[in-house]
Design a protein around this motif. Structure first.
Motif, mmCIF file in Angstrom:
data_model
loop_
_atom_site.group_PDB
_atom_site.id
_atom_site.type_symbol
_atom_site.label_atom_id
_atom_site.label_comp_id
_atom_site.label_asym_id
_atom_site.label_seq_id
_atom_site.Cartn_x
_atom_site.Cartn_y
_atom_site.Cartn_z
ATOM 1 N N LEU A 1 0.814 -1.224 0.000
ATOM 2 C CA LEU A 1 0.000 0.000 0.000
ATOM 3 C C LEU A 1 0.847 1.274 0.000
ATOM 4 C CD1 LEU A 1 -2.925 -1.010 2.387
ATOM 5 C CD2 LEU A 1 -3.105 -0.476 -0.043
ATOM 6 N N GLU A 2 2.124 1.138 0.397
ATOM 7 C CA GLU A 2 2.992 2.330 0.409
ATOM 8 C C GLU A 2 3.088 2.963 -0.975
ATOM 9 O OE1 GLU A 2 6.757 1.470 2.219
ATOM 10 O OE2 GLU A 2 5.834 1.018 4.169
ATOM 11 N N ALA A 3 2.941 2.136 -2.024
ATOM 12 C CA ALA A 3 3.009 2.669 -3.389
ATOM 13 C C ALA A 3 1.874 3.662 -3.651
ATOM 14 C CB ALA A 3 2.952 1.533 -4.401
ATOM 15 N N LEU A 4 0.791 3.562 -2.875
ATOM 16 C CA LEU A 4 -0.331 4.504 -3.033
ATOM 17 C C LEU A 4 -0.232 5.632 -2.000
ATOM 18 C CD1 LEU A 4 -3.294 1.964 -3.466
ATOM 19 C CD2 LEU A 4 -2.347 3.436 -5.233
ATOM 20 N N HIS A 5 0.962 5.791 -1.391
ATOM 21 C CA HIS A 5 1.157 6.795 -0.332
ATOM 22 C C HIS A 5 0.230 6.522 0.851
ATOM 23 C CE1 HIS A 5 3.770 9.270 -2.819
ATOM 24 N NE2 HIS A 5 2.934 9.021 -3.808
ATOM 25 N N ILE A 6 0.019 5.246 1.134
ATOM 26 C CA ILE A 6 -0.812 4.881 2.289
ATOM 27 C C ILE A 6 0.111 4.271 3.342
ATOM 28 C CG2 ILE A 6 -2.673 3.360 3.103
ATOM 29 C CD1 ILE A 6 -3.964 3.637 0.343
ATOM 30 N N PHE A 7 0.244 4.948 4.483
ATOM 31 C CA PHE A 7 1.159 4.490 5.535
ATOM 32 C C PHE A 7 0.439 4.226 6.851
ATOM 33 C CE2 PHE A 7 3.504 7.143 2.561
ATOM 34 C CZ PHE A 7 4.536 6.290 2.192
ATOM 35 N N LYS A 8 -0.779 4.775 6.988
ATOM 36 C CA LYS A 8 -1.528 4.589 8.232
ATOM 37 C C LYS A 8 -3.016 4.656 7.932
ATOM 38 C CE LYS A 8 0.352 9.164 9.001
ATOM 39 N NZ LYS A 8 0.804 9.083 7.630
ATOM 40 N N PRO A 9 -3.857 4.232 8.892
ATOM 41 C CA PRO A 9 -5.302 4.221 8.628
ATOM 42 C C PRO A 9 -5.836 5.557 8.107
ATOM 43 C CG PRO A 9 -4.832 3.046 10.664
ATOM 44 C CD PRO A 9 -3.531 3.628 10.214
ATOM 45 N N ARG A 10 -5.280 6.667 8.580
ATOM 46 C CA ARG A 10 -5.712 7.981 8.106
ATOM 47 C C ARG A 10 -5.601 8.083 6.590
ATOM 48 N NH1 ARG A 10 -3.206 11.604 5.517
ATOM 49 N NH2 ARG A 10 -3.925 13.752 5.620
ATOM 50 N N ASP A 11 -4.509 7.557 6.030
ATOM 51 C CA ASP A 11 -4.304 7.655 4.577
ATOM 52 C C ASP A 11 -5.314 6.802 3.818
ATOM 53 O OD1 ASP A 11 -2.128 9.151 5.360
ATOM 54 O OD2 ASP A 11 -0.715 7.479 5.184
ATOM 55 N N VAL A 12 -5.737 5.701 4.451
ATOM 56 C CA VAL A 12 -6.757 4.853 3.821
ATOM 57 C C VAL A 12 -8.043 5.665 3.673
ATOM 58 C CG1 VAL A 12 -8.199 2.797 4.108
ATOM 59 C CG2 VAL A 12 -5.772 2.704 4.708
ATOM 60 N N LEU A 13 -8.399 6.406 4.733
ATOM 61 C CA LEU A 13 -9.621 7.214 4.691
ATOM 62 C C LEU A 13 -9.577 8.243 3.574
ATOM 63 C CD1 LEU A 13 -10.410 8.050 8.420
ATOM 64 C CD2 LEU A 13 -11.681 6.539 6.896
ATOM 65 N N PHE A 14 -8.404 8.828 3.363
ATOM 66 C CA PHE A 14 -8.298 9.903 2.366
ATOM 67 C C PHE A 14 -8.058 9.369 0.948
ATOM 68 C CE2 PHE A 14 -7.815 12.461 6.168
ATOM 69 C CZ PHE A 14 -8.596 13.562 5.836
ATOM 70 N N THR A 15 -8.076 8.036 0.790
ATOM 71 C CA THR A 15 -7.993 7.456 -0.552
ATOM 72 C C THR A 15 -9.418 7.144 -0.983
ATOM 73 O OG1 THR A 15 -5.865 6.506 0.051
ATOM 74 C CG2 THR A 15 -6.909 5.638 -1.932
ATOM 75 N N LEU A 16 -10.011 8.049 -1.737
ATOM 76 C CA LEU A 16 -11.430 7.911 -2.082
ATOM 77 C C LEU A 16 -11.605 7.119 -3.375
ATOM 78 C CD1 LEU A 16 -12.830 11.487 -1.321
ATOM 79 C CD2 LEU A 16 -12.618 9.520 0.196
ATOM 80 N N PRO A 17 -12.777 6.482 -3.538
ATOM 81 C CA PRO A 17 -13.037 5.783 -4.800
ATOM 82 C C PRO A 17 -13.058 6.768 -5.963
ATOM 83 C CG PRO A 17 -15.036 5.874 -3.440
ATOM 84 C CD PRO A 17 -13.910 6.396 -2.598
ATOM 85 N N TYR A 18 -12.550 6.357 -7.121
ATOM 86 C CA TYR A 18 -12.526 7.290 -8.259
ATOM 87 C C TYR A 18 -13.652 6.993 -9.243
ATOM 88 C CZ TYR A 18 -10.234 3.511 -10.826
ATOM 89 O OH TYR A 18 -9.951 2.312 -11.421
#
Length: 696
Positions: free
Chosen positions: A29-46
């Motif tokens: 998931l780091e490839a999507l700049h996701i490092f913590k649960p907060r980043d998961v929240l800010f990754t919205l469906p496109y």
């Protein structure tokens, strides 16, 4: 400021604490700049997939996704290796096939027993007249069908991470949503019809249809606003902190300015008058001015700059105008001299060339206050330069005057006001993001008497025609720039191209009439060639793009840009702005090599059709995106996850005024809304801002 609020801890935990995310997935998931649960929240469906249950597949658009309840009729196992297994099913209107490659028979019999009812969802297509669904995305017993969202969100993915994993991770992160106190302005929320932050998060991850995926959907807009607001809070805190630095009140009586205005052949444009008033008002305040003067090529920044310098002189002080090179300093001097003379103010130039007695005399006149306005290069920073009373420093941003130099300058005058000038029109949204801590004045009108520049597109196949035309123009006493293409990134190849063009033109126009400037020349040779062109000793100056920066040759009326399609839009606009500075009609020829790419064509036609730098910058931003426009790596322009700077600049503006107002009403963020805003800064990882509050 105390540490991160406890309510946010679950969002800043390890990724593996989310259900369904193991160490391997966390790494991917780091490839999507996701490092913590907060980043998961800010990754919205496109986007999303319509999974609404239909009575039958009959009459549905194919290929397309469909969800229906079927009865399993019969399994037809694969007839040979590499052939699929087919399962015949029937819905309320027709029968069709489910197709599986490499499937184990017993597994298929278990999930699709003959005679049973199932809900299947997947991509439908027809093959040889038969309707098929290959590898359905979902196979559920009818009682479980309710668990399938009727509109399924689709997330950005990276190798090794499936939609299922992303969906599960986002649901797990949504379970941790804290209810946070409201930081947005109540009136703004009511007017825009926004949900709370937590509601917006839930809604953005559970769109009900395509409309909910648009940037304008209330939940999305709300989340974009929060990103902008956190960013603008950081800039506003920086601005407030700097304004705490004591400034001086510099108020003039307008007498010197009136003399200059009376001497002008034209009245200033509305934009010039507005900028002059904004600057004078800032200088009259006790806080330090930190203003950006943004003007398009030829918008008349010189007059505005001089009027600002005269406020300093009228107030009994001095002003300095800084340029990066001697040739530009001399040019500023030439532009300011006649105006300063009209006001009766002594204006001098100080560069590294001043030596001995002449230099000592200038320094003495500066220290005694006889010199009202100084134009200079970085020589102004030398230890022995002392002002009697420095009130205003004008810095030309083109020359990458760093923050450090601005501070140095501040040391020369107890607390001089600072005006930064830039000739690059920056689209509004970017200006807000990049210079949001500064106050901005914009010159977006051309002064009277400026000649429009005729711009034409010419294919390189017509090279001979162009050089013939140039020969005639040079014979009639005109001067021209010839800009050579950026062949590739390596200077040496570019140089070879420029030297070749230089030789060819010299052969056609005569030995002494053509000069060459390029990036690898020693600065003094470059200055000498530029100066010869300025004096009129040379008719044509062949150049790599080093001429973009400010040199003014009013007699130069022709600009030829070879392989124009290899340049960026803003760069082309800056280059074109080198002509059209005198009274003669000017031409700019954009030479391109056919065929043009779609982007190349759009850039060149935009340039041909408009001279408005702000319009050009907007198109540039649209075509290249913000990061590209200013090289995000070093530009300090934030990366927004939800917000879109280009389409939502109006929202950025609202966020800026909200942030400034909140800090104005509650500078230490102690009120209930102030505390909520602190939580937002932690949530958005605006560490800079957090430090500023704790210092404040």
């Amino acid at each position: 400021m105390s540490g991160r609020p406890a309510a946010l801890f679950p969002l800043f935990a390890e990724l593996e604490t989310l259900e369904g995310v193991g160490p391997k997935t966390a790494k991917l998931l780091e490839a999507l700049h996701i490092f913590k649960p907060r980043d998961v929240l800010f990754t919205l469906p496109y986007t999303g997939v319509d999974r609404a249950l239909r009575p039958t597949v009959l009459g549905l658009e194919m290929p397309g996704v469909a969800t229906v309840e079927v009865e399993v009729i019969k399994h037809h196992p694969a007839r040979a290796r590499g052939r699929p297994t087919r399962v015949q099913v029937e819905d309320s209107g027709t029968s069709f096939e489910l197709v599986f490659f490499h499937a184990r028979g017993e597994y298929l019999n278990k999930i699709l027993p003959e005679g049973a009812k199932r809900v299947v969802s997947g991509k439908l297509e027809t093959f040889d007249g038969v309707i098929q669904m290959t590898h359905p995305d979902h196979i559920l017993v009818p009682q479980e069908a309710g668990a399938l969202p009727s509109f399924e969100p689709v997330y950005p993915l990276t190798a090794g991470v499936s939609q299922k994993v992303m969906y599960k991770a986002t649901r797990a992160a949504l379970h941790r949503l804290p209810e946070l106190a409201e930081w947005a302005d109540g009136a703004q929320i009511a007017q825009a019809g926004w949900p709370t932050w937590a509601e917006a998060m839930r809604a953005a991850h559970a769109p009900k249809g395509y409309a909910d995926l648009a940037v304008t959907a209330p939940a999305r807009e709300r989340l974009a606003y929060d990103e902008f607001f956190a960013h603008q809070m950081t800039l506003a805190l920086a601005r407030m902190n700097r304004r705490k630095g004591k400034g001086r009140v510099s108020a003039g009586d307008g007498a010197l300015r009136a003399k200059v205005l009376a001497s002008l052949p034209f009245a200033p444009t509305g934009a010039q008058s507005r900028a002059m008033a904004e600057i004078a008002e800032d200088m009259a305040r006790p806080a330090r001015m930190n203003r950006l003067l943004q003007g398009d090529v030829g918008a008349g920044k010189t007059l505005v700059a001089l009027m600002a310098l005269l406020v300093a002189v009228e107030a009994g002080g001095q002003g300095v105008m800084m340029a990066p090179t001697e040739i530009l300093a001399r040019q500023h001097l030439a532009g300011l001299q006649p105006l300063a003379a009209a006001a009766g103010v002594r204006l001098e130039l100080l560069t590294g060339r001043d030596k001995g007695r002449a230099r000592a005399d200038k320094l003495a006149a500066l220290a005694s206050g006889e010199i009202g306005i100084l134009v200079g290069t970085h020589a102004v920073f030398q230890k022995d330069v002392h002002f009697a009373d420095l009130r205003l420093a004008i810095v030309d941003e083109q020359h990458r005057f760093g923050v450090r130099q601005r501070l140095e300058l501040g040391k020369k005058g107890v607390s001089a006001d600072v005006l930064v000038m830039t000739a690059t029109p920056i689209p509004r949204s970017l200006a807000l993001a990049q210079y949001g801590d500064m106050d901005v004045s914009v010159l977006d009108e051309k002064p009277a008497g400026r000649q429009p520049i005729k711009t034409a597109l010419v294919s390189t196949q017509r090279m001979e025609e162009v050089t013939e035309h140039l020969k005639g123009a040079v014979g009639a006493g005109k001067q021209a720039y010839w800009v050579c293409p950026l062949v590739d990134e390596s200077e040496s190849v570019d140089l070879a191209a420029a030297e070749e063009r230089f030789k060819a033109l010299r052969a056609q126009l005569g030995e002494g009439r053509v000069g060459l400037v390029h990036g690898q020349m020693p600065p003094e040779d470059k200055d000498a060639a530029m100066a010869a062109f300025q004096r009129g000793d040379l008719s044509v100056l062949v150049a790599t793009t080093v001429i973009e920066v400010g040199v003014d040759v009013p007699n130069a009326t022709i600009m030829v840009i070879e392989r124009a399609e290899s340049f960026g839009l803003s760069q082309l606009h800056q280059l074109r702005g080198r002509v059209g500075r005198g009274t003669g009609a000017s031409t700019c020829l954009l030479m391109y090599r056919a065929p043009l790419s779609e982007g190349g064509e759009k850039r060149l036609t935009t340039l041909r059709d408009t001279e408005d730098g702000f319009k050009i910058a907007e198109v540039d931003l649209e075509m290249r995106g913000a990061g590209d426009l200013i090289g995000t790596a070093q530009s300090g322009v934030p990366r927004f996850r939800v917000a879109d700077m280009e389409s939502q600049s109006a929202l950025m503006k609202v966020a800026q005024s909200d942030a400034r107002k909140l800090l104005n009403d509650d500078p230490t963020l102690e009120s209930a809304r102030g505390q909520a805003a602190r939580a937002l800064l932690w949530l958005m990882e605006q560490d800079q801002a957090i430090r500023l509050i704790s210092v404040g």
